[in-house]
Design a protein around this motif. Structure first.
Motif, PDB file in Angstrom:
ATOM      1  N   MET A  33      36.462  37.340  39.899  1.00  0.00           N
ATOM      2  CA  MET A  33      37.316  37.319  41.092  1.00  0.00           C
ATOM      3  C   MET A  33      37.442  38.737  41.644  1.00  0.00           C
ATOM      4  O   MET A  33      37.796  39.656  40.900  1.00  0.00           O
ATOM      5  CB  MET A  33      38.695  36.772  40.749  1.00  0.00           C
ATOM      6  CG  MET A  33      38.686  35.356  40.194  1.00  0.00           C
ATOM      7  SD  MET A  33      38.330  34.098  41.440  1.00  0.00           S
ATOM      8  CE  MET A  33      39.881  34.039  42.310  1.00  0.00           C
ATOM      9  N   ASP A  93      29.959  36.823  44.231  1.00  0.00           N
ATOM     10  CA  ASP A  93      30.407  37.036  42.864  1.00  0.00           C
ATOM     11  C   ASP A  93      30.605  35.691  42.157  1.00  0.00           C
ATOM     12  O   ASP A  93      30.696  34.644  42.784  1.00  0.00           O
ATOM     13  CB  ASP A  93      31.705  37.849  42.841  1.00  0.00           C
ATOM     14  CG  ASP A  93      32.866  37.121  43.500  1.00  0.00           C
ATOM     15  OD1 ASP A  93      32.706  36.716  44.662  1.00  0.00           O
ATOM     16  OD2 ASP A  93      33.904  36.959  42.849  1.00  0.00           O
ATOM     17  N   ASN A 135      32.728  33.402  41.063  1.00  0.00           N
ATOM     18  CA  ASN A 135      34.120  33.247  41.454  1.00  0.00           C
ATOM     19  C   ASN A 135      34.675  31.902  40.992  1.00  0.00           C
ATOM     20  O   ASN A 135      34.084  30.855  41.271  1.00  0.00           O
ATOM     21  CB  ASN A 135      34.190  33.365  42.986  1.00  0.00           C
ATOM     22  CG  ASN A 135      35.590  33.505  43.507  1.00  0.00           C
ATOM     23  OD1 ASN A 135      36.474  32.749  43.139  1.00  0.00           O
ATOM     24  ND2 ASN A 135      35.797  34.466  44.398  1.00  0.00           N
ATOM     25  N   THR A 136      35.811  31.924  40.321  1.00  0.00           N
ATOM     26  CA  THR A 136      36.469  30.682  39.910  1.00  0.00           C
ATOM     27  C   THR A 136      36.660  29.740  41.080  1.00  0.00           C
ATOM     28  O   THR A 136      36.498  28.515  40.951  1.00  0.00           O
ATOM     29  CB  THR A 136      37.844  30.995  39.278  1.00  0.00           C
ATOM     30  OG1 THR A 136      37.663  31.835  38.148  1.00  0.00           O
ATOM     31  CG2 THR A 136      38.565  29.725  38.860  1.00  0.00           C
ATOM     32  N   SER A 137      36.998  30.293  42.241  1.00  0.00           N
ATOM     33  CA  SER A 137      37.218  29.466  43.423  1.00  0.00           C
ATOM     34  C   SER A 137      35.986  28.644  43.772  1.00  0.00           C
ATOM     35  O   SER A 137      36.096  27.500  44.236  1.00  0.00           O
ATOM     36  CB  SER A 137      37.612  30.350  44.613  1.00  0.00           C
ATOM     37  OG  SER A 137      38.851  30.983  44.385  1.00  0.00           O
ATOM     38  N   LYS A 158      41.253  32.017  47.298  1.00  0.00           N
ATOM     39  CA  LYS A 158      41.576  33.260  46.598  1.00  0.00           C
ATOM     40  C   LYS A 158      40.317  33.941  46.057  1.00  0.00           C
ATOM     41  O   LYS A 158      39.440  33.308  45.464  1.00  0.00           O
ATOM     42  CB  LYS A 158      42.565  32.981  45.466  1.00  0.00           C
ATOM     43  CG  LYS A 158      43.888  32.418  45.945  1.00  0.00           C
ATOM     44  CD  LYS A 158      44.452  33.231  47.100  1.00  0.00           C
ATOM     45  CE  LYS A 158      45.637  32.574  47.753  1.00  0.00           C
ATOM     46  NZ  LYS A 158      46.048  33.291  48.981  1.00  0.00           N
ATOM     47  N   GLY A 159      40.245  35.254  46.279  1.00  0.00           N
ATOM     48  CA  GLY A 159      39.078  36.023  45.884  1.00  0.00           C
ATOM     49  C   GLY A 159      37.894  35.830  46.799  1.00  0.00           C
ATOM     50  O   GLY A 159      36.771  36.207  46.451  1.00  0.00           O
ATOM     51  N   LYS A 160      38.121  35.246  47.986  1.00  0.00           N
ATOM     52  CA  LYS A 160      37.033  34.945  48.912  1.00  0.00           C
ATOM     53  C   LYS A 160      37.235  35.676  50.242  1.00  0.00           C
ATOM     54  O   LYS A 160      38.356  35.904  50.677  1.00  0.00           O
ATOM     55  CB  LYS A 160      36.995  33.438  49.190  1.00  0.00           C
ATOM     56  CG  LYS A 160      36.796  32.558  47.966  1.00  0.00           C
ATOM     57  CD  LYS A 160      35.390  32.667  47.415  1.00  0.00           C
ATOM     58  CE  LYS A 160      34.368  32.185  48.425  1.00  0.00           C
ATOM     59  NZ  LYS A 160      33.000  32.207  47.848  1.00  0.00           N
TER      60      LYS A 160
END
Length: 389
Positions: free
Chosen positions: A1, A213, A215-217, A262-264
């Protein structure tokens, strides 16, 4: 993230066949003056209106109504609603309907106590509220927008051929509660159902097609997309399939309640293109998105090739053996097209009433964003619309 972020979502959800019973308790938290907002009258035909009004009466509420909120709510309708809400001394806005009705309710909530013109303040200058915000609650009857658990609002100015969304930063704009009974969505015409399904899917895509990346999202997004695909196929065959319709309702909420953002960096250019089409044609929102998606994704595929390859394999189960990355990515978009055709989605903007004569308005009405893999030029936007025609 990557990056720093804050996550907070204050909306309380009541989900299931008995969800409406919770309206009693929620109404007791607010004052007597309620403004009931709804659309073209379908809730009167299917009985939802009578059920809601009875609860309002049982709780002793004084109700004013704003009826006739259109699928693409206009600034003129908003100004009309502001006058009604002010005269009534509103304590709570209760929206009963789909995303357009809830979007309208949120725009009304930030405008009732505002002395400035809401179009200029919120949809041109994109300012945050500088006044008291009226609380909003909703009874959801159509899925797609995710408006029941976010702070977004989309308003159209027909004469200017502009359809603009504002995602407010103030958490108070989010509905305080949302009542979600999947049965309420089963009376929708098929056209509206599949338009809502694609709206869900594209909301996820807009957040998925950005960043590289691990990314969990993105893993959450892939799961949601796979579920939308599976549930949509069941719902098209049997619109009364409760499991399918309940999954789609839940998918829609989590697709746009800010969690997978989130994280995007996020893209949202399909929505900018689609909203320009909607402003010029007044077409159904989900169909404007489906009509421009494939031309746009084919155009940017080379710029975000690793993610399009991942999309093809993780979401559409494309076999990568013996294929180049470009071939894998293209195959994923072809499988997406096949699914869209299977549902009966619109794939060309001319089917929505767009013509070559509208090209200048379409281009000029498209807001250019910079969160995706490529920042479009006006000429590129024109080419994409031509491919979508």
């Amino acid at each position: 993230m990557l990056g720093n972020f804050t996550y907070c979502n204050p909306t309380k959800l009541y989900f299931g066949k008995d969800a409406l019973e919770n309206l009693h308790g929620e109404l007791q938290k607010y004052g007597k003056k309620i403004v009931l907002v709804y659309g073209g009258g379908s809730i009167k035909k299917n009985g939802i209106y009578d059920d809601v009004v009875k609860i309002l009466q049982d709780e002793g509420k004084d109700v004013a109504e704003i009826a006739g909120v259109m699928p693409n709510p206009t600034i003129h309708k908003l100004r009309e609603g502001i006058d009604i809400a002010r005269k009534h001394g509103v304590d709570l806005i209760l929206a009963v309907g789909g995303g357009s009705v809830i979007d309208y309710a949120k725009a009304l909530a930030v405008s009732v106590h505002c002395d400035e013109d809401p179009w200029d303040k919120y949809f041109i200058r994109f300012e945050e509220p500088s006044c008291d915000i009226v609380p909003v609650g909703d009874v959801l009857t159509m899925v797609g927008t995710g408006s029941e658990m976010n702070a977004g609002s989309v308003i159209t100015y027909p004469e200017k051929k502009l359809k603009i969304d504002h995602v407010f930063a103030d958490e108070s704009v989010m509905p305080r509660f949302s009542i979600m009974n999947p049965v309420y969505t089963m009376t929708l015409p098929k056209y509206q159902m599949i338009a809502g399904i694609y709206d869900i899917f594209n909301h996820i895509c807009e957040q998925y097609f950005s960043g590289e990346d691990d990314n969990t999202s993105d893993y959450l997004a892939e799961g949601l997309m796979r579920n939308v695909i599976e549930a949509s196929r069941k719902a098209v065959v049997d619109p009364t399939d409760y499991e399918a319709r309940s999954n789609l309702m839940w998918d829609a909420t989590w697709a746009l309640n800010t969690l997978i953002a989130k994280g995007k960096s996020m893209d949202w250019m399909v929505h900018m293109l689609g909203q320009a089409v909607g402003a010029c044609t007044n077409a159904t929102h989900g169909m404007t998105l489906s009509a421009v998606s494939l031309p746009y994704y084919r155009f940017i595929m080379k710029d975000g090739l690793p993610k399009f390859v991942r999309f093809a394999k993780a979401v559409w189960n494309v076999d990568a053996d013996g294929r180049s990355d470009e071939e894998i990515a293209a195959a994923g978009l072809e499988r997406m097209k096949t699914w869209m055709q299977e549902l009966g989605l619109v794939l060309h903007i001319k089917e929505l009433g767009a013509t070559e004569d509208m090209l200048d308005d379409l281009v000029n009405g498209t807001l250019i964003l910079d969160g995706g893999y490529r920042v479009l030029t006006k000429d590129e936007i024109r080419d994409i619309f031509r491919q979508a025609m």
